[in-house]
Design an enzyme around this catalytic site. Sequence first.
Site, PDB file in Angstrom:
ATOM      1  CB  ILE A 117      48.487  45.187  23.963  1.00 25.83           C
ATOM      2  CG1 ILE A 117      47.897  44.797  22.614  1.00 25.83           C
ATOM      3  CG2 ILE A 117      49.955  44.814  24.037  1.00 25.83           C
ATOM      4  CD1 ILE A 117      48.484  45.581  21.447  1.00 25.83           C
ATOM      5  CG  ASP A 157      47.789  37.886  17.854  1.00 26.19           C
ATOM      6  OD1 ASP A 157      47.073  38.604  18.590  1.00 26.19           O
ATOM      7  OD2 ASP A 157      47.332  36.993  17.121  1.00 26.19           O
ATOM      8  CG  HIS A 159      43.665  40.324  19.509  1.00 29.63           C
ATOM      9  ND1 HIS A 159      42.868  41.444  19.627  1.00 29.63           N
ATOM     10  CD2 HIS A 159      43.244  39.666  18.396  1.00 29.63           C
ATOM     11  CE1 HIS A 159      41.996  41.469  18.644  1.00 29.63           C
ATOM     12  NE2 HIS A 159      42.203  40.407  17.876  1.00 29.63           N
ATOM     13  CD  GLU A 160      49.326  36.013  21.560  1.00 28.52           C
ATOM     14  OE1 GLU A 160      50.259  35.685  22.329  1.00 28.52           O
ATOM     15  OE2 GLU A 160      48.909  35.280  20.645  1.00 28.52           O
ATOM     16  CG  MET A 161      53.705  40.487  23.207  1.00 35.81           C
ATOM     17  SD  MET A 161      55.347  39.744  23.253  1.00 35.81           S
ATOM     18  CE  MET A 161      56.300  41.083  23.974  1.00 35.81           C
TER      19      MET A 161
END
Length: 401
Positions: A117, A157, A159-161
Amino acid sequence: MKRLLPMLFASLASAVALAQAEPIVLNADCPPGFELSTGQCELRSLYQLYPSLQDAGVGGLKTGLPGWRDGFTPQQTDLGRYLFFDPVLSRDGTVSCATCHAPDRGFSDGLGRSVGINGSVLPRSAPSLWNVAFLNSFFWDGRADSLEEQMVGPLFDKHEMGSDPQLLLDTLNGIPAYRQLFAQAFPADFKSGDAEIRLDQVYAAITAFQVTLVSLNSRYDQYAHGYADALTEPEIEGLNIFRSFVARCAECHTPPLFTNQQVAVLGTPEPEGMPFDPGAQIPMNEPSQRGGFKVPSLRNIELTAPYMHSGRFATLREAVSFYTGGRGHAVPEGEELKIHWHIWEPNLTEDELDRLVDFLKTLTDESFKPEQPRRLPSGLQPMHQVIAYIGENDNGEEDHE
């Protein structure tokens, strides 16, 4: 990109209304390669007829499979398919599981380092999900022991979803179509009218879908099962090199999964400008595993470039060439790594490297690739459609913003 969020959420209300008018009914049939038995989908493969790996050395052509996950219902599997492609699972509605694990890219994403994201560039590439039903650990550093444990990482996380458990539950329980589908997939848990979606049900459904991503019907497999004409002479030559005690590829990439599921320290270089990745040293708290990463399966390897944990090699030819460059030849200055004992100096010729690449391409098999949903219970677009939209501006020209 700046038009993405308005586009997604402006369409949400109308699409949810459509989903309510035409409710989604989960598939009552098992995916290809699975048989319905006492209400559950069970794997069926010729490899189940062969002796176990323990009796077959480095993996002969007729070597049995390791243990695997199955036993989910068709409805749970189909619900997992919708969740897998739905960006509503992410904090801002822009990232789905399929963003980093795209079916058309071997369930990887074609990037050396995946993107989460807000355009966050992640430290490693996305491993392929083909044949995860047979794996006993997950992530490049092997830090998760189950698919359920693994999926907690990207879901939550930042930084991920970027979601969190409560946000995910509030989001899914706020979508009537998803409440209906979870009731179809987990009927015993929804006997009361006020039952709500739980996290363990989300994890179980996504796992149910992922374990059906089976790839065991490549041209190599047809050859292994006895069809001698499935491979060409150059490909057979490549297979023989692959299994030889000179190249020693099969000692780590052991058939039929083409991985021994172990962590190995190879000494591969990082892309220019990237710091050294300690790999499995961190979760294992073991200095000898510094720079160690899981041996990936080579199934569908043709589709998942670039290669290694950070995409260091752009092509298969570059990847196989690394192994003939000499033991530890690419270890950064100042690092003293415990290189895996299988890594040595085979001194393969250019022709032999070409034949290895020929053989690796025979491991491609997408015959059980699942159908991607045309619409989602959330009302958002499946991520493969959104990505296609982002690539063009209103005039159909590329948008580089």
